[in-house]
Write a protein that holds these residues in place. Structure first.
Motif, mmCIF file in Angstrom:
data_model
loop_
_atom_site.group_PDB
_atom_site.id
_atom_site.type_symbol
_atom_site.label_atom_id
_atom_site.label_comp_id
_atom_site.label_asym_id
_atom_site.label_seq_id
_atom_site.Cartn_x
_atom_site.Cartn_y
_atom_site.Cartn_z
ATOM 1 N N ALA A 69 -82.928 10.249 86.171
ATOM 2 C CA ALA A 69 -83.499 10.760 87.413
ATOM 3 C C ALA A 69 -84.490 9.770 88.026
ATOM 4 N N GLU A 70 -85.049 8.866 87.191
ATOM 5 C CA GLU A 70 -85.960 7.861 87.704
ATOM 6 C C GLU A 70 -85.236 6.837 88.567
ATOM 7 N N ASN A 71 -83.902 6.703 88.387
ATOM 8 C CA ASN A 71 -83.147 5.656 89.071
ATOM 9 C C ASN A 71 -82.350 6.170 90.264
ATOM 10 N N LEU A 72 -82.270 7.499 90.452
ATOM 11 C CA LEU A 72 -81.494 8.066 91.551
ATOM 12 C C LEU A 72 -82.410 8.393 92.723
ATOM 13 N N ASP A 73 -81.853 8.339 93.927
ATOM 14 C CA ASP A 73 -82.659 8.624 95.108
ATOM 15 C C ASP A 73 -82.902 10.124 95.240
ATOM 16 N N SER A 74 -83.927 10.485 95.986
ATOM 17 C CA SER A 74 -84.347 11.889 96.104
ATOM 18 C C SER A 74 -83.277 12.744 96.776
ATOM 19 N N SER A 75 -82.506 12.183 97.696
ATOM 20 C CA SER A 75 -81.460 12.964 98.364
ATOM 21 C C SER A 75 -80.377 13.380 97.376
ATOM 22 N N SER A 76 -79.954 12.442 96.533
ATOM 23 C CA SER A 76 -78.926 12.765 95.527
ATOM 24 C C SER A 76 -79.443 13.788 94.530
ATOM 25 N N LEU A 77 -80.705 13.657 94.131
ATOM 26 C CA LEU A 77 -81.281 14.611 93.180
ATOM 27 C C LEU A 77 -81.391 15.996 93.801
ATOM 28 N N VAL A 304 -79.681 22.257 81.691
ATOM 29 C CA VAL A 304 -78.252 22.423 81.931
ATOM 30 C C VAL A 304 -77.476 21.356 81.157
ATOM 31 N N HIS A 305 -76.661 21.786 80.216
ATOM 32 C CA HIS A 305 -75.755 20.890 79.497
ATOM 33 C C HIS A 305 -74.409 20.956 80.224
ATOM 34 N N THR A 306 -74.108 19.920 80.994
ATOM 35 C CA THR A 306 -72.952 19.966 81.886
ATOM 36 C C THR A 306 -72.257 18.620 81.910
ATOM 37 N N ILE A 307 -71.208 18.507 82.744
ATOM 38 C CA ILE A 307 -70.483 17.252 82.930
ATOM 39 C C ILE A 307 -70.599 16.862 84.396
ATOM 40 N N LEU A 308 -70.886 15.583 84.639
ATOM 41 C CA LEU A 308 -71.113 15.089 85.986
ATOM 42 C C LEU A 308 -70.448 13.728 86.160
ATOM 43 N N ASP A 309 -70.184 13.399 87.404
ATOM 44 C CA ASP A 309 -69.734 12.065 87.767
ATOM 45 C C ASP A 309 -70.805 11.464 88.669
ATOM 46 N N LEU A 310 -71.854 10.921 88.046
ATOM 47 C CA LEU A 310 -73.009 10.416 88.781
ATOM 48 C C LEU A 310 -72.704 9.061 89.410
ATOM 49 N N GLU A 311 -73.126 8.906 90.620
ATOM 50 C CA GLU A 311 -72.939 7.636 91.311
ATOM 51 C C GLU A 311 -73.806 6.570 90.648
ATOM 52 N N GLY A 312 -73.159 5.459 90.314
ATOM 53 C CA GLY A 312 -73.853 4.383 89.625
ATOM 54 C C GLY A 312 -73.742 4.468 88.124
#
Length: 827
Positions: A69-77, A304-312
């Protein structure tokens, strides 16, 4: 000059000649590999120490577990938080009916007495029938004792071949886990106790097993069923693609996690604490507590223990392209602020498949029709509600019957009519005329209904029968009742509880497996601890696939009364026929009975039976036993010739000649020795091809199923019988003739056969020697011929080279003469 780069090592490089110059490129050093992995660019002249390299390697490892979360932008979060919170709210809605039934069950526990009832009249009964509370508490008491015995809940099993090493490893794991759970994990006992109370109410309860870095130890925490949310379509907790752990956390704890770097440093606004759920409201109402609406009120955190496709952070294939595969992550969200506090990978960096790491175990009461199990609230909640309603009606009917009400004439006055009459008191009444009976008309209230009483008893019996809390009258059973009948009656009354206990056993096994994984990952290579009796040690490598950690509880027995009944029936069976069980069987039956009663140090109460295993003894001791009328047994490893000779000498004495009983003992024992002796002689005389055949059959018997192995053993026995039968017959005849005539030693024939066998062996060795000499001579002759041929070839090659040299010299001389003649002519 042409230069070609060649990969190799400095000590042994690969050399490729390019005509003028060679350049050697050594393999990458450890420094270069670490720097490349960390994506750090440095000049080629920079040199790092070993400590600096270790720090950079740790930086690479820490980067994998970093808070993304430190590396993602606030809009994506913000988008991610909104989508996850909406999905979680849908998960809450999908289980609303289950939650409502669970909440209704909490109301009928009877822990809170309702004194404010005004229907059907003011002050009517608010009592709740305790059938549900009784079923819950009895289940909790039984399961708690079985799942957490005083000596610890863990035992181990060796997977695969049992060796001294694996047995010792299993003992170390069992002793360490029992010590750790009972002494270090202080929360395990009360958390399991609380879980077993919630489980029969809700049908599901959860444990979370993880390593707590603040406590610096493994933790197994109970999670109430209302605080763990999964999607409606999830089949089980191991395959659920989204698991949400609802955590109530104070602002101070959130700040502490932010300062430690575990949570991102985001602003958490004051106020807006959200709505509490219905289950928690009902629990607070039962306990007589209410939330404090102050600034220190806890906030709702979604883990939340989930699966994601995070950009980057996409899954990349071998060609460097994104596969589109969603990867496991743990996302922590402040529900009221709708902000992401942390995002961390939830898979092992060494796992090529990137499978999620599971931290949760689900305990189920009944399997149910979906993810959440069914509890007593769901199964007998209706019976509890009906029983409560009938019980209130009966109490209200008794109240109205004892304190009747009715109508009175308008002009009639009673002094102090608002105060109840006291015993022995008579009050003045002013009537309008007529008799008192005509001025007072009581309501037609009946006594409590017998039909309702019978119906209430039927409902109670049905509920107890389903919840398996009816008393088992084991003591009332007929002592002469067959054992099978007793066990059948016991099983019929405990089928439901036995099935529930098996589910608990399975869930606890999964919990111990996850706990073992935590120990394997976080224990130091060697961990020393002290149990109070002696220092111990455990290795992190002990928690491998060779050892299976299982609960010590028996999945087929869930109560001490059941265990005592089965042990008592076993003891009665053994006592009814002690001949076939023997002293050891009687000893074991009593030992199990004392164990079922929970008595320690049983060995101090019971005298172990003597060791009845027969062992080889000397021939002299066997002879003394024969004189006392005691039989003896022969063994294959004994010296049969010496034993036969000693027993034969005893047989020829005058004392034995006058006692037919001793003679029969000696003859039967000598026959055993002769049988073993004939088998040994047969094995010595066996041809090599038959020995090879027997070895093949023995190896084959170890690789086939037991049925085929038995057939092979029978075939081997037939082969040995064919070889040893003639020898046995000869030895028997010689022995009987010797003892009848008192003549020659019966072992002479055996000696002669051994001498004949040795003669055959000498002849066979002579033949082998002659054959070997002939082969050696032939080999030497072939070597000489090959050497001569090699010399001839070499001589021919040398002659050809010599002739070629002479021809070349002749040609050169002729050319030289021609050149000189030409010069002479020109001059």
């Amino acid at each position: 000059m042409a230069v070609e780069r060649v990969l190799g090592t400095e000590n042994d490089p690969d050399i490729i000649e390019t005509g003028s110059e060679i350049e050697v490129v050594p393999d990458k050093t450890r420094e270069e590999e670490l720097l490349e992995a960390a994506s750090i660019v440095v000049s080629g002249d920079e040199i790092f120490t070993e400590e600096e390299l270790d720090e950079k390697a740790e930086m690479v490892e820490e980067d994998f577990y970093a808070n993304l979360a430190e590396n993602l932008d606030s809009s994506s979060l913000r988008t991610l938080a909104t989508e996850l919170v909406e999905s979680i709210q849908g998960d809450f809605d999908s289980r609303s009916e289950w939650e409502k039934t669970y909440t209704d069950g909490l109301q009928y526990l009877g822990m809170k007495f309702d004194e404010s009832r005004s229907q059907p009249f003011e002050g009517s009964s608010g009592v709740i029938h305790p059938i549900l509370a009784e079923a819950v508490t009895q289940f909790q008491a039984q399961a708690y004792k079985e799942l957490l015995p005083a000596k610890g809940p863990v035992k181990t099993q060796v997977i695969g071949a049992r060796t001294a090493e694996t047995e010792s490893q299993a003992d170390r794991v069992m002793e360490f886990m029992n010590y750790y759970i009972m002494n270090v994990m202080k929360e395990y006992d009360p958390e399991l106790d609380q879980l077993l109370f919630f489980l029969p109410l809700a049908g599901s309860a959860f444990k979370k097993i993880y390593y707590d870095f603040s406590l610096k130890r493994a933790v197994s925490k109970f999670i109430p069923p209302e605080d763990l949310v999964v999607p409606y379509e999830a089949p089980d907790i191991s395959t659920a693609e989204r698991i949400t752990h609802v955590i109530s956390m104070s602002r101070n704890e959130i700040k502490k996690q932010q300062l430690s770097g575990f949570y991102a440093d985001v602003d958490i606004p004051d106020g807006d604490y959200g709505d509490s759920n219905d289950v928690q409201d009902e629990i607070d109402d039962i306990q007589g507590m209410s939330p404090s609406y102050t600034e220190e009120r806890n906030r709702t955190i979604y883990e939340v223990h989930t699966i994601l496709d995070l950009e980057g952070y996409e899954d990349i294939d071998e060609e460097g392209e994104s596969t589109g595969l969603k990867l496991p992550y743990i996302v922590t969200i402040d529900e009221q602020a709708n902000k992401v506090l942390a995002i961390r990978r939830n898979y092992n960096p060494e796992d090529p498949d990137k499978n999620k790491i599971n931290y949760f175990v689900q305990y189920k009461f009944l399997p149910g029709l979906g993810f959440y199990g069914l509890g007593l609230s769901h199964m007998i909640g209706g019976l509890s509600k009906a029983s409560t309603s009938i019980l209130r009606q009966l109490i209200d009917a008794g109240t109205l019957s004892n304190l009747p009400a009715g109508f009175k004439a308008r002009g009639m006055r009673i002094r102090d009519e608002a105060d109840p009459l006291q015993p022995g008191e008579f009050r003045d009444i002013d009537t309008t005329g007529g008799s008192l009976r005509e001025n007072l008309i009581p309501l037609p209230i009946k006594e409590p209904s017998n039909v309702l009483m019978q119906l209430l008893g039927l409902l109670i019996d049905s509920g107890k029968r389903f919840a398996a809390i009816a008393d088992m009258n084991v003591g009332d059973m007929n002592q002469a009742m067959p054992v099978g009948t007793t066990v059948a009656l016991l099983e019929r009354g405990t089928k439901v509880m036995s099935a529930i206990h098996k589910r608990l056993h399975y869930a606890q096994k999964l919990e111990f497996s996850l706990l073992g994984n935590v120990f394997a990952d976080f224990l130091p290579p060697v961990y020393n601890y002290d149990t109070g009796t002696a220092p111990r040690e455990i290795k992190a490598t002990d928690f491998d696939d060779r050892i299976d950690v299982v609960p010590v509880s028996d999945p087929n027995i869930f109560s001490q009364s059941q265990r005592i009944t089965l042990a008592q029936e076993l003891l009665q069976m053994v006592q009814s026929n002690p001949q076939i069980h023997g002293p050891l069987g009687i000893y074991e039956a009593y030992k199990r009975m004392y164990g079922a009663l929970g008595i320690d140090n049983v060995e101090s109460l019971l005298q172990p039976p003597p060791d009845m295993t027969p062992r080889p003894v000397d021939a002299g001791l066997e002879n003394s036993g024969f004189l006392l009328g005691q039989p003896a047994q022969a063994f294959p490893q004994q010296n049969h010739e010496a034993h036969v000779q000693a027993h034969q000498g005893l047989f020829l004495t005058s004392v034995v000649q006058q006692n037919p009983q001793i003679q029969s003992l000696i003859i039967s024992h000598v026959m055993q020795h002769l049988q073993f002796l004939s088998t040994q002689v047969a094995q010595q005389q066996m041809p090599p091809e038959m020995q090879e055949r027997i070895s093949q059959l023995q190896m084959q018997a170890q690789q086939v199923p037991p049925e085929q192995a038995e057939q092979i053993q029978q075939e081997l026995q037939m082969m040995m019988d064919q070889m040893s039968s003639p020898i046995m017959a000869q030895l028997t005849n010689d022995f009987l003739s010797t003892i009848q005539t008192g003549g020659d030693d019966p072992l002479v024939a055996i000696r002669q056969q051994e001498l004949a066998l040795k003669d055959k062996e000498i002849d066979l060795d002579q033949e082998k020697f002659v054959s070997k000499q002939q082969q050696q001579q032939q080999s030497e002759m072939m070597d000489a011929q090959l050497s001569q041929q090699r010399l001839d070839v070499q001589k021919s090659i040398a002659d050809d080279k010599l002739q070629l040299g002479l021809d070349r010299m002749r040609q050169q001389a002729e050319l030289k003469i021609l050149e000189l003649e030409q010069r002479f002519r020109r001059n």
